[in-house]
Motif scaffolding. Sequence first.
Motif, PDB file in Angstrom:
ATOM      1  N   PRO A   8       0.829  -1.212   0.000  1.00 30.70           N
ATOM      2  CA  PRO A   8       0.000   0.000   0.000  1.00 30.70           C
ATOM      3  C   PRO A   8       0.867   1.267   0.000  1.00 30.70           C
ATOM      4  CG  PRO A   8      -0.735  -1.533   1.704  1.00 30.70           C
ATOM      5  CD  PRO A   8       0.543  -2.073   1.150  1.00 30.70           C
ATOM      6  N   ARG A   9       0.376   2.277  -0.709  1.00 33.58           N
ATOM      7  CA  ARG A   9       1.074   3.561  -0.775  1.00 33.58           C
ATOM      8  C   ARG A   9       0.306   4.558   0.086  1.00 33.58           C
ATOM      9  NH1 ARG A   9       0.283   8.097  -3.718  1.00 33.58           N
ATOM     10  NH2 ARG A   9      -1.305   7.091  -4.975  1.00 33.58           N
ATOM     11  N   TYR A  10       1.034   5.268   0.931  1.00 32.19           N
ATOM     12  CA  TYR A  10       0.430   6.258   1.819  1.00 32.19           C
ATOM     13  C   TYR A  10       1.068   7.617   1.582  1.00 32.19           C
ATOM     14  CZ  TYR A  10      -1.099   2.128   4.415  1.00 32.19           C
ATOM     15  OH  TYR A  10      -1.653   0.929   4.777  1.00 32.19           O
ATOM     16  N   VAL A  11       0.275   8.657   1.774  1.00 30.61           N
ATOM     17  CA  VAL A  11       0.781  10.026   1.735  1.00 30.61           C
ATOM     18  C   VAL A  11       0.843  10.497   3.181  1.00 30.61           C
ATOM     19  CG1 VAL A  11       0.359  12.378   0.922  1.00 30.61           C
ATOM     20  CG2 VAL A  11      -0.306  10.435  -0.503  1.00 30.61           C
ATOM     21  N   TYR A  12       1.971  11.101   3.553  1.00 26.47           N
ATOM     22  CA  TYR A  12       2.128  11.616   4.909  1.00 26.47           C
ATOM     23  C   TYR A  12       1.296  12.880   5.105  1.00 26.47           C
ATOM     24  CZ  TYR A  12       6.111   8.595   6.032  1.00 26.47           C
ATOM     25  OH  TYR A  12       6.919   7.519   6.303  1.00 26.47           O
ATOM     26  N   TYR A  13       0.627  12.971   6.243  1.00 26.46           N
ATOM     27  CA  TYR A  13      -0.119  14.168   6.617  1.00 26.46           C
ATOM     28  C   TYR A  13       0.877  15.137   7.246  1.00 26.46           C
ATOM     29  CZ  TYR A  13      -4.041  16.902   8.516  1.00 26.46           C
ATOM     30  OH  TYR A  13      -4.951  17.892   8.794  1.00 26.46           O
ATOM     31  N   GLY A  14       0.923  16.363   6.726  1.00 30.67           N
ATOM     32  CA  GLY A  14       1.875  17.347   7.220  1.00 30.67           C
ATOM     33  C   GLY A  14       1.197  18.630   7.660  1.00 30.67           C
ATOM     34  N   GLN A  15       2.023  19.585   8.081  1.00 33.79           N
ATOM     35  CA  GLN A  15       1.511  20.852   8.593  1.00 33.79           C
ATOM     36  C   GLN A  15       0.718  21.628   7.536  1.00 33.79           C
ATOM     37  OE1 GLN A  15       1.522  21.550  11.791  1.00 33.79           O
ATOM     38  NE2 GLN A  15       0.349  23.407  11.411  1.00 33.79           N
ATOM     39  N   SER A  16       1.160  21.589   6.278  1.00 31.84           N
ATOM     40  CA  SER A  16       0.408  22.302   5.240  1.00 31.84           C
ATOM     41  C   SER A  16      -0.964  21.650   5.032  1.00 31.84           C
ATOM     42  CB  SER A  16       1.181  22.359   3.923  1.00 31.84           C
ATOM     43  OG  SER A  16       1.415  21.061   3.434  1.00 31.84           O
ATOM     44  N   ASP A  17      -1.052  20.336   5.201  1.00 29.37           N
ATOM     45  CA  ASP A  17      -2.344  19.644   5.102  1.00 29.37           C
ATOM     46  C   ASP A  17      -3.259  20.074   6.254  1.00 29.37           C
ATOM     47  OD1 ASP A  17      -1.462  18.098   2.852  1.00 29.37           O
ATOM     48  OD2 ASP A  17      -0.400  16.785   4.250  1.00 29.37           O
ATOM     49  N   LEU A  18      -2.689  20.179   7.445  1.00 36.52           N
ATOM     50  CA  LEU A  18      -3.461  20.610   8.603  1.00 36.52           C
ATOM     51  C   LEU A  18      -4.015  22.021   8.375  1.00 36.52           C
ATOM     52  CD1 LEU A  18      -2.903  19.981  12.294  1.00 36.52           C
ATOM     53  CD2 LEU A  18      -3.131  22.338  11.593  1.00 36.52           C
ATOM     54  N   MET A  19      -3.181  22.915   7.867  1.00 30.69           N
ATOM     55  CA  MET A  19      -3.629  24.288   7.616  1.00 30.69           C
ATOM     56  C   MET A  19      -4.687  24.323   6.508  1.00 30.69           C
ATOM     57  SD  MET A  19      -2.278  25.864   9.991  1.00 30.69           S
ATOM     58  CE  MET A  19      -2.947  27.469   9.591  1.00 30.69           C
TER      59      MET A  19
END
Length: 191
Positions: A28-39
Amino acid sequence: MRTLRELVTFISGSPQFRIQESLATNAPRYVYYGQSDLMDDLMSMRSIQVDSKEVRTKDEVHTLSYGNVVFSLITGQATIVRRAHDGYLYTQNYIKLLPTSTIDAGFLVYLLNEDKSIRKQFFIGLQGSQVLKYTLQQLKEIRIEELPPLDKQQQIGELYLKQLHLTALKNRVAELEKIVCLANLAEAGRR
């Protein structure tokens, strides 16, 4: 007065250094959740696209779902995950908060981001720290004043999130107007 641990279930993110990357194409391929995603989630709009870090792994990892409340241990900000970030992998820098039926998700985000009493508690907890990073224990021990009725919480949470979105839209318009103005000035200077 109650502590946040009485109102919320906490799920820590996956330790990033323990995730074993796999070269297998069926992993499985995952994308990391980061600060720009949170904003982006907090402002309910997509910012200028930042290349998100991805990983393929067969390890069991923690992911976010649409509607989850997530808290950043780095910035001390909370948001509700939008559909665009459904399935993103979150690391140990984030905590997923699952509210009980007595507290509205939007109101919880409002409290964690804006309540003066909670901000003060966070500030006191950070004093003397070499690294300004929030902890899960600190989050669990946050004392919460008496909660308003659930319908009032929903109204406050909804209004708060809509106001953040409106502010973000106004800022984007102002930035675009500035770009157009500067382009017009540059053009006028060439004549």
